[in-house]
Design a protein around this motif. Sequence first.
Motif, PDB file in Angstrom:
ATOM      1  N   THR A  28      32.739 -46.861 -89.041  1.00  0.00           N
ATOM      2  CA  THR A  28      33.077 -46.924 -87.767  1.00  0.00           C
ATOM      3  C   THR A  28      34.678 -46.818 -87.480  1.00  0.00           C
ATOM      4  OG1 THR A  28      31.260 -48.245 -87.345  1.00  0.00           O
ATOM      5  CG2 THR A  28      32.432 -47.826 -85.582  1.00  0.00           C
ATOM      6  N   GLN A  29      35.303 -47.678 -88.108  1.00  0.00           N
ATOM      7  CA  GLN A  29      36.728 -47.897 -88.138  1.00  0.00           C
ATOM      8  C   GLN A  29      37.602 -46.627 -88.478  1.00  0.00           C
ATOM      9  OE1 GLN A  29      37.637 -51.786 -89.871  1.00  0.00           O
ATOM     10  NE2 GLN A  29      39.924 -51.609 -89.336  1.00  0.00           N
ATOM     11  N   VAL A  30      37.068 -45.986 -89.609  1.00  0.00           N
ATOM     12  CA  VAL A  30      37.724 -44.897 -90.048  1.00  0.00           C
ATOM     13  C   VAL A  30      37.645 -43.730 -89.030  1.00  0.00           C
ATOM     14  CG1 VAL A  30      37.707 -42.947 -91.676  1.00  0.00           C
ATOM     15  CG2 VAL A  30      37.617 -45.246 -92.602  1.00  0.00           C
ATOM     16  N   VAL A  31      36.384 -43.690 -88.482  1.00  0.00           N
ATOM     17  CA  VAL A  31      36.023 -42.439 -87.485  1.00  0.00           C
ATOM     18  C   VAL A  31      36.916 -42.755 -86.266  1.00  0.00           C
ATOM     19  CG1 VAL A  31      34.175 -41.679 -85.908  1.00  0.00           C
ATOM     20  CG2 VAL A  31      33.817 -41.772 -88.762  1.00  0.00           C
ATOM     21  N   MET A  32      36.935 -43.942 -85.844  1.00  0.00           N
ATOM     22  CA  MET A  32      37.599 -44.471 -84.596  1.00  0.00           C
ATOM     23  C   MET A  32      39.175 -43.918 -84.855  1.00  0.00           C
ATOM     24  SD  MET A  32      35.125 -44.959 -82.828  1.00  0.00           S
ATOM     25  CE  MET A  32      33.537 -45.408 -83.092  1.00  0.00           C
ATOM     26  N   GLU A  33      39.574 -44.568 -85.702  1.00  0.00           N
ATOM     27  CA  GLU A  33      41.100 -44.237 -86.052  1.00  0.00           C
ATOM     28  C   GLU A  33      41.313 -42.679 -86.031  1.00  0.00           C
ATOM     29  OE1 GLU A  33      41.902 -47.939 -88.691  1.00  0.00           O
ATOM     30  OE2 GLU A  33      42.897 -45.956 -89.296  1.00  0.00           O
ATOM     31  N   SER A  34      40.395 -41.854 -86.497  1.00  0.00           N
ATOM     32  CA  SER A  34      40.662 -40.449 -86.639  1.00  0.00           C
ATOM     33  C   SER A  34      40.399 -39.955 -85.015  1.00  0.00           C
ATOM     34  CB  SER A  34      39.936 -39.653 -87.588  1.00  0.00           C
ATOM     35  OG  SER A  34      38.518 -39.525 -87.422  1.00  0.00           O
ATOM     36  N   LEU A  35      39.367 -40.309 -84.432  1.00  0.00           N
ATOM     37  CA  LEU A  35      39.099 -39.692 -83.272  1.00  0.00           C
ATOM     38  C   LEU A  35      40.701 -40.157 -82.403  1.00  0.00           C
ATOM     39  CD1 LEU A  35      37.818 -38.913 -80.699  1.00  0.00           C
ATOM     40  CD2 LEU A  35      37.044 -41.291 -80.338  1.00  0.00           C
ATOM     41  N   LEU A  36      41.157 -41.319 -82.303  1.00  0.00           N
ATOM     42  CA  LEU A  36      42.385 -41.742 -81.781  1.00  0.00           C
ATOM     43  C   LEU A  36      43.596 -40.809 -81.778  1.00  0.00           C
ATOM     44  CD1 LEU A  36      40.724 -44.256 -80.701  1.00  0.00           C
ATOM     45  CD2 LEU A  36      42.652 -45.470 -81.179  1.00  0.00           C
ATOM     46  N   GLN A  37      43.701 -40.500 -83.168  1.00  0.00           N
ATOM     47  CA  GLN A  37      44.633 -39.778 -83.616  1.00  0.00           C
ATOM     48  C   GLN A  37      44.387 -38.157 -83.181  1.00  0.00           C
ATOM     49  OE1 GLN A  37      47.210 -41.135 -85.419  1.00  0.00           O
ATOM     50  NE2 GLN A  37      48.070 -39.162 -84.976  1.00  0.00           N
ATOM     51  N   LYS A  38      43.345 -37.810 -83.175  1.00  0.00           N
ATOM     52  CA  LYS A  38      43.061 -36.412 -82.686  1.00  0.00           C
ATOM     53  C   LYS A  38      43.471 -36.229 -81.142  1.00  0.00           C
ATOM     54  CE  LYS A  38      41.702 -33.135 -85.339  1.00  0.00           C
ATOM     55  NZ  LYS A  38      40.709 -33.607 -86.390  1.00  0.00           N
ATOM     56  N   ILE A  39      43.080 -37.302 -80.414  1.00  0.00           N
ATOM     57  CA  ILE A  39      43.441 -37.480 -78.831  1.00  0.00           C
ATOM     58  C   ILE A  39      45.095 -37.320 -78.689  1.00  0.00           C
ATOM     59  CG2 ILE A  39      43.863 -39.070 -77.173  1.00  0.00           C
ATOM     60  CD1 ILE A  39      40.792 -38.238 -77.269  1.00  0.00           C
ATOM     61  N   VAL A  40      45.719 -37.845 -79.614  1.00  0.00           N
ATOM     62  CA  VAL A  40      47.037 -37.605 -79.213  1.00  0.00           C
ATOM     63  C   VAL A  40      47.615 -36.280 -79.823  1.00  0.00           C
ATOM     64  CG1 VAL A  40      49.348 -38.311 -80.460  1.00  0.00           C
ATOM     65  CG2 VAL A  40      47.665 -40.162 -79.850  1.00  0.00           C
ATOM     66  N   GLU A  41      47.189 -35.839 -81.064  1.00  0.00           N
ATOM     67  CA  GLU A  41      47.255 -34.566 -81.415  1.00  0.00           C
ATOM     68  C   GLU A  41      46.882 -33.386 -80.510  1.00  0.00           C
ATOM     69  OE1 GLU A  41      45.469 -33.910 -85.233  1.00  0.00           O
ATOM     70  OE2 GLU A  41      46.747 -35.521 -85.953  1.00  0.00           O
ATOM     71  N   THR A  42      45.767 -33.331 -79.868  1.00  0.00           N
ATOM     72  CA  THR A  42      45.433 -32.298 -78.810  1.00  0.00           C
ATOM     73  C   THR A  42      45.658 -32.884 -77.671  1.00  0.00           C
ATOM     74  OG1 THR A  42      43.157 -33.474 -78.577  1.00  0.00           O
ATOM     75  CG2 THR A  42      43.575 -31.663 -80.376  1.00  0.00           C
ATOM     76  N   GLU A  43      46.247 -33.706 -77.310  1.00  0.00           N
ATOM     77  CA  GLU A  43      46.508 -34.204 -75.728  1.00  0.00           C
ATOM     78  C   GLU A  43      45.115 -34.285 -75.027  1.00  0.00           C
ATOM     79  OE1 GLU A  43      49.818 -32.278 -74.161  1.00  0.00           O
ATOM     80  OE2 GLU A  43      51.137 -33.335 -75.584  1.00  0.00           O
ATOM     81  N   SER A  44      44.285 -34.525 -75.440  1.00  0.00           N
ATOM     82  CA  SER A  44      42.731 -34.704 -74.822  1.00  0.00           C
ATOM     83  C   SER A  44      42.761 -35.838 -73.652  1.00  0.00           C
ATOM     84  CB  SER A  44      41.876 -34.528 -75.688  1.00  0.00           C
ATOM     85  OG  SER A  44      41.917 -33.154 -76.327  1.00  0.00           O
ATOM     86  N   GLN A  45      42.199 -35.712 -72.651  1.00  0.00           N
ATOM     87  CA  GLN A  45      42.067 -36.697 -71.777  1.00  0.00           C
ATOM     88  C   GLN A  45      40.974 -37.415 -71.560  1.00  0.00           C
ATOM     89  OE1 GLN A  45      44.786 -36.913 -69.156  1.00  0.00           O
ATOM     90  NE2 GLN A  45      43.820 -38.717 -69.207  1.00  0.00           N
ATOM     91  N   ILE A  46      39.780 -36.617 -72.349  1.00  0.00           N
ATOM     92  CA  ILE A  46      38.567 -37.475 -72.340  1.00  0.00           C
ATOM     93  C   ILE A  46      37.911 -37.446 -73.857  1.00  0.00           C
ATOM     94  CG2 ILE A  46      36.070 -37.294 -71.373  1.00  0.00           C
ATOM     95  CD1 ILE A  46      37.412 -36.101 -68.891  1.00  0.00           C
ATOM     96  N   ALA A  47      37.317 -38.507 -74.158  1.00  0.00           N
ATOM     97  CA  ALA A  47      36.675 -38.469 -75.572  1.00  0.00           C
ATOM     98  C   ALA A  47      35.086 -38.659 -75.314  1.00  0.00           C
ATOM     99  CB  ALA A  47      37.085 -39.319 -76.561  1.00  0.00           C
ATOM    100  N   ILE A  48      34.150 -37.925 -75.806  1.00  0.00           N
ATOM    101  CA  ILE A  48      32.696 -38.368 -75.813  1.00  0.00           C
ATOM    102  C   ILE A  48      32.301 -38.926 -77.244  1.00  0.00           C
ATOM    103  CG2 ILE A  48      30.417 -37.474 -75.200  1.00  0.00           C
ATOM    104  CD1 ILE A  48      31.787 -35.403 -73.482  1.00  0.00           C
ATOM    105  N   ILE A  49      31.919 -40.021 -77.253  1.00  0.00           N
ATOM    106  CA  ILE A  49      31.340 -40.515 -78.552  1.00  0.00           C
ATOM    107  C   ILE A  49      29.655 -40.237 -78.601  1.00  0.00           C
ATOM    108  CG2 ILE A  49      31.003 -42.401 -80.117  1.00  0.00           C
ATOM    109  CD1 ILE A  49      33.713 -43.252 -79.038  1.00  0.00           C
TER     110      ILE A  49
END
Lengths: 128, 282, 138
Positions: free
Chosen positions: B184-205
């Motif tokens: 969970t930790q690794v996956v969450m960290e990569s999600l947060l990183q992707k948010i910054v990279e793609t400047e996405s406003q919304i994340a769906i888990i």
Amino acid sequence: MDRIPILRMGEFLLVTIQVDMHDELAMRLQDDLTNAIQTKGAKGVLIDISAMEMVDSFIGRMIADISGMAQILDAKTVLVGMQPAVAITLVELGLTLPGVATALNVDRGMQLLRRSMDDGDDDASFQR
Amino acid sequence: MKNTTISDAFGKRRADIQAIWTKQLTSAAGSAKGRLSSTELEQQARQFLELFHPAVQSNQLDDINGSEWLEVRAFLEDLSRRRVLAGFSSDETALFIFSLKRVLFDILKDESAGDAMQMADHFWQMNVLLDKLGLHTVKSYQRTREEVINRQQHELLELSTPVVKLWDGILALPMIGTLDSARTQVVMESLLQKIVETESQIAIIDITGVPTVDTLVAQHLIKTVTALRLMGADCIISGVRPQIAQTIVHLGVDLHGVTTKANLADALALALKRSGIAFTKK
Amino acid sequence: MTAMTTLHSSGELPLKTERDIVLGRQTVRRLSQEQGFSLVDQTKIVTAASELARNALIYGGGGVLIWEVLLDGIKRGLRLTFKDEGPGIPNLELALTDGWTSGHGLGLGLSGARRLVNEFELDSAVGQGTRVTVTRWK
């Protein structure tokens, strides 16, 4: 004496923190910013922390305080650009800044401020 | 007759040692298998002896942890590392040192000039020394192996759950299988990183494919939602199965302030609505 | 500390002024980078260091930060010890509670720092000072 520059963009103020702040500098920023809101009649404040590699409870509290003080001075504060590692660490530290509005970057923060201006006094739609 | 020391014998016969050893290394069927050319083996043998020689001359033969043996140790660590990466087994790797035994024993026998006591003494000293160096090689080999395995595990974790873009500004993280804390930790960290990279406003888990959620994982989910909010993004959790909903409530985990939707489609519809995107049927 | 743990290198920094906190953070950042910590792990130990250094300065009247780089098999770790000769903490359990503070902070310093590291040790004697030791492994 070191100071963190406060830029004026129309009716908003922009602060970009790019240095590893010592505590006194953080307190001075709080003073300068609240004064600037008053003297410039600013309606919104953007605090850009995208260059900050760490936010501890002291800086976190300063940000929350600025947001609260600005609110009383009738200005909205948006914290923008927090890095993932900083966000993860802050959550672990137990500091979740509940009353502070956030945005991914300065552009988005600006949009958020504009929208809240258009909505008038409807604070509920602004606070997430 | 004057006593010859190991150091003397080694100095005198260095060229022979190198020649015989190299021959042994290159002819040993197991060691090469096309992974190492004979030129490489010869080079490694030469480099090793260049470092081994001064260390033997120091006459500190019973302790390889001293500074005299620093370079020899470093060489063996480097050799082990390369062999791990080239796919050698641990015994093949250790053979590099152990194959030197035969060579050195023969030379020591020649140089002992019939003095059996001295020969036995030299054999023993050299035996202990080479065993220690061999063990050091195996230890380095294992350490590198562990490092490789650790890294692969981490990479696997990241690969096992890709972050996908559903729409401009909307990312989804479809999670499948049992969630443990590390994953969970690794996956969450990569999600947060992707948010910054793609400047996405919304994340769906999306946790449709997750059979169970324990307290720790639920807490990780909440921490992720909180971290996303601090960064200025929104999060929707979709695909919460009835059992998981029950567990969450029974565990007393507070999901207050977290938007949940029954399935990914509903979550996407909400995300689009929040982004101000509307569809009309033609 | 297991029997396998060995000390790779160590050093000491003073904690006498606010600038020492900044210096301490920068040192811990550099050390954790050298050990190959991930960005998140770096940020966690740096933030913990910042909290504890400030505690030593504000509540302990200044002190020292001792850093140690540890090796344990393939694991690499960074251990930080914050030592002051201040008034000490009368009630350790209370001091580790979220939200509790004897000063003006948020009361997250000690308890928060504990969550950011793998090992945490707190030693304090009233009138003699406080020592906090934290370790984070890669």
